[in-house]
Design a protein around this motif. Structure first.
Motif, PDB file in Angstrom:
ATOM      1  N   GLY A  34       0.786  -1.225   0.000  1.00 54.11           N
ATOM      2  CA  GLY A  34       0.000   0.000   0.000  1.00 54.11           C
ATOM      3  C   GLY A  34       0.818   1.275   0.000  1.00 54.11           C
ATOM      4  O   GLY A  34       0.279   2.368  -0.162  1.00 54.11           O
ATOM      5  N   TYR A  35       2.143   1.141   0.142  1.00 54.23           N
ATOM      6  CA  TYR A  35       2.980   2.334   0.219  1.00 54.23           C
ATOM      7  C   TYR A  35       3.183   2.948  -1.168  1.00 54.23           C
ATOM      8  O   TYR A  35       3.441   2.245  -2.141  1.00 54.23           O
ATOM      9  N   ILE A  36       3.049   4.245  -1.248  1.00 53.68           N
ATOM     10  CA  ILE A  36       3.342   4.997  -2.465  1.00 53.68           C
ATOM     11  C   ILE A  36       4.284   6.114  -2.075  1.00 53.68           C
ATOM     12  O   ILE A  36       4.005   6.877  -1.142  1.00 53.68           O
ATOM     13  N   ASP A  37       5.407   6.228  -2.784  1.00 57.23           N
ATOM     14  CA  ASP A  37       6.402   7.251  -2.461  1.00 57.23           C
ATOM     15  C   ASP A  37       5.800   8.645  -2.638  1.00 57.23           C
ATOM     16  O   ASP A  37       5.270   8.972  -3.699  1.00 57.23           O
ATOM     17  N   GLY A  38       5.843   9.428  -1.580  1.00 56.42           N
ATOM     18  CA  GLY A  38       5.292  10.778  -1.631  1.00 56.42           C
ATOM     19  C   GLY A  38       3.796  10.821  -1.414  1.00 56.42           C
ATOM     20  O   GLY A  38       3.192  11.891  -1.496  1.00 56.42           O
ATOM     21  N   GLY A  39       3.192   9.671  -1.149  1.00 60.45           N
ATOM     22  CA  GLY A  39       1.749   9.627  -0.943  1.00 60.45           C
ATOM     23  C   GLY A  39       1.359  10.174   0.417  1.00 60.45           C
ATOM     24  O   GLY A  39       2.151  10.181   1.355  1.00 60.45           O
ATOM     25  N   ILE A  40       0.134  10.629   0.504  1.00 60.22           N
ATOM     26  CA  ILE A  40      -0.374  11.168   1.765  1.00 60.22           C
ATOM     27  C   ILE A  40      -1.595  10.354   2.176  1.00 60.22           C
ATOM     28  O   ILE A  40      -2.136   9.582   1.391  1.00 60.22           O
ATOM     29  N   PRO A  51      -3.466  15.556  -5.489  1.00 61.18           N
ATOM     30  CA  PRO A  51      -2.601  14.856  -4.525  1.00 61.18           C
ATOM     31  C   PRO A  51      -2.479  13.361  -4.849  1.00 61.18           C
ATOM     32  O   PRO A  51      -3.298  12.797  -5.562  1.00 61.18           O
ATOM     33  N   THR A  52      -1.436  12.757  -4.321  1.00 59.64           N
ATOM     34  CA  THR A  52      -1.237  11.307  -4.437  1.00 59.64           C
ATOM     35  C   THR A  52      -1.552  10.685  -3.084  1.00 59.64           C
ATOM     36  O   THR A  52      -0.937  11.027  -2.081  1.00 59.64           O
ATOM     37  N   TYR A  53      -2.513   9.785  -3.083  1.00 66.56           N
ATOM     38  CA  TYR A  53      -2.926   9.152  -1.846  1.00 66.56           C
ATOM     39  C   TYR A  53      -2.361   7.742  -1.761  1.00 66.56           C
ATOM     40  O   TYR A  53      -2.228   7.059  -2.768  1.00 66.56           O
ATOM     41  N   VAL A  54      -2.063   7.313  -0.514  1.00 73.01           N
ATOM     42  CA  VAL A  54      -1.678   5.920  -0.312  1.00 73.01           C
ATOM     43  C   VAL A  54      -2.946   5.099  -0.247  1.00 73.01           C
ATOM     44  O   VAL A  54      -4.024   5.606   0.040  1.00 73.01           O
ATOM     45  N   ASP A  55      -2.813   3.801  -0.504  1.00 76.37           N
ATOM     46  CA  ASP A  55      -3.965   2.903  -0.462  1.00 76.37           C
ATOM     47  C   ASP A  55      -4.198   2.484   0.997  1.00 76.37           C
ATOM     48  O   ASP A  55      -3.345   1.832   1.597  1.00 76.37           O
ATOM     49  N   PRO A  56      -5.325   2.822   1.602  1.00 68.11           N
ATOM     50  CA  PRO A  56      -5.544   2.476   3.017  1.00 68.11           C
ATOM     51  C   PRO A  56      -5.977   1.037   3.241  1.00 68.11           C
ATOM     52  O   PRO A  56      -5.943   0.543   4.361  1.00 68.11           O
ATOM     53  N   LEU A  57      -6.371   0.336   2.198  1.00 65.08           N
ATOM     54  CA  LEU A  57      -6.880  -1.022   2.365  1.00 65.08           C
ATOM     55  C   LEU A  57      -5.835  -1.986   2.939  1.00 65.08           C
ATOM     56  O   LEU A  57      -6.150  -2.721   3.883  1.00 65.08           O
ATOM     57  N   PRO A  58      -4.588  -2.016   2.440  1.00 70.08           N
ATOM     58  CA  PRO A  58      -3.609  -2.936   3.043  1.00 70.08           C
ATOM     59  C   PRO A  58      -3.344  -2.642   4.514  1.00 70.08           C
ATOM     60  O   PRO A  58      -3.202  -3.574   5.318  1.00 70.08           O
ATOM     61  N   GLN A  59      -3.279  -1.376   4.886  1.00 72.75           N
ATOM     62  CA  GLN A  59      -3.055  -1.051   6.290  1.00 72.75           C
ATOM     63  C   GLN A  59      -4.225  -1.521   7.151  1.00 72.75           C
ATOM     64  O   GLN A  59      -4.026  -2.043   8.256  1.00 72.75           O
ATOM     65  N   ALA A  60      -5.433  -1.346   6.663  1.00 72.04           N
ATOM     66  CA  ALA A  60      -6.602  -1.810   7.420  1.00 72.04           C
ATOM     67  C   ALA A  60      -6.602  -3.329   7.553  1.00 72.04           C
ATOM     68  O   ALA A  60      -6.923  -3.876   8.613  1.00 72.04           O
ATOM     69  N   MET A  61      -6.211  -4.004   6.477  1.00 71.21           N
ATOM     70  CA  MET A  61      -6.151  -5.466   6.534  1.00 71.21           C
ATOM     71  C   MET A  61      -5.073  -5.934   7.510  1.00 71.21           C
ATOM     72  O   MET A  61      -5.258  -6.903   8.238  1.00 71.21           O
ATOM     73  N   VAL A  62      -3.931  -5.237   7.538  1.00 72.33           N
ATOM     74  CA  VAL A  62      -2.855  -5.614   8.452  1.00 72.33           C
ATOM     75  C   VAL A  62      -3.290  -5.403   9.903  1.00 72.33           C
ATOM     76  O   VAL A  62      -3.030  -6.248  10.760  1.00 72.33           O
ATOM     77  N   LEU A  63      -3.964  -4.309  10.174  1.00 69.25           N
ATOM     78  CA  LEU A  63      -4.442  -4.083  11.543  1.00 69.25           C
ATOM     79  C   LEU A  63      -5.416  -5.180  11.973  1.00 69.25           C
ATOM     80  O   LEU A  63      -5.354  -5.681  13.100  1.00 69.25           O
ATOM     81  N   THR A  64      -6.303  -5.559  11.081  1.00 71.49           N
ATOM     82  CA  THR A  64      -7.229  -6.647  11.390  1.00 71.49           C
ATOM     83  C   THR A  64      -6.482  -7.961  11.589  1.00 71.49           C
ATOM     84  O   THR A  64      -6.770  -8.726  12.522  1.00 71.49           O
ATOM     85  N   ALA A  65      -5.498  -8.211  10.730  1.00 68.91           N
ATOM     86  CA  ALA A  65      -4.733  -9.454  10.842  1.00 68.91           C
ATOM     87  C   ALA A  65      -3.899  -9.499  12.117  1.00 68.91           C
ATOM     88  O   ALA A  65      -3.694 -10.575  12.686  1.00 68.91           O
ATOM     89  N   ILE A  66      -3.421  -8.355  12.585  1.00 64.59           N
ATOM     90  CA  ILE A  66      -2.656  -8.321  13.843  1.00 64.59           C
ATOM     91  C   ILE A  66      -3.551  -8.763  15.007  1.00 64.59           C
ATOM     92  O   ILE A  66      -3.140  -9.548  15.859  1.00 64.59           O
ATOM     93  N   VAL A  67      -4.776  -8.276  15.020  1.00 67.73           N
ATOM     94  CA  VAL A  67      -5.706  -8.658  16.095  1.00 67.73           C
ATOM     95  C   VAL A  67      -6.019 -10.153  16.021  1.00 67.73           C
ATOM     96  O   VAL A  67      -6.005 -10.858  17.038  1.00 67.73           O
ATOM     97  N   ILE A  68      -6.285 -10.638  14.822  1.00 65.80           N
ATOM     98  CA  ILE A  68      -6.562 -12.067  14.657  1.00 65.80           C
ATOM     99  C   ILE A  68      -5.328 -12.888  15.018  1.00 65.80           C
ATOM    100  O   ILE A  68      -5.424 -13.931  15.665  1.00 65.80           O
TER     101      ILE A  68
END
Length: 100
Positions: A34-40, A51-68
């Protein structure tokens, strides 16, 4: 490294730690996807133009996976402790031999 530990180790605690290493390596990989260089952060603001946005879906999935993963680790450790109390060892070969 985690898969190697799961395959080669006989101690249940070391196998659980190896599974954790595998799990966290996947978390890091998913966060990097989900990381994009220079993304916000994808928060829409009026002042920014194109603007260039980062993709929030992988971060949300990782947070959920950490809890699981935390719950899974707690369950694996509880099973390992029960096996230790029953057989008196964490060695999976000895547990398999004592199976009866």
């Amino acid at each position: 490294m985690g898969l190697y530990g799961v395959i080669t180790r006989r101690n249940l605690i070391k196998i659980v730690i190896s599974l954790l290493i595998m799990e966290f390596s996947i978390f890091i990989f998913m966060a990097l996807i989900g990381y994009i260089d220079g993304g916000i952060a994808p928060i829409i603001a009026v002042q920014e133009i194109n603007p260039t946005y980062v993709d929030p879906l992988p971060q949300a999935m990782v947070l959920t996976a950490i809890v699981i993963g935390l719950a899974t680790t707690a369950m694996l450790m509880a099973i390992a402790i029960r096996l230790y109390r029953k057989y008196g060892t964490f060695d999976i070969r000895e547990i398999n031999n004592l199976k009866g």
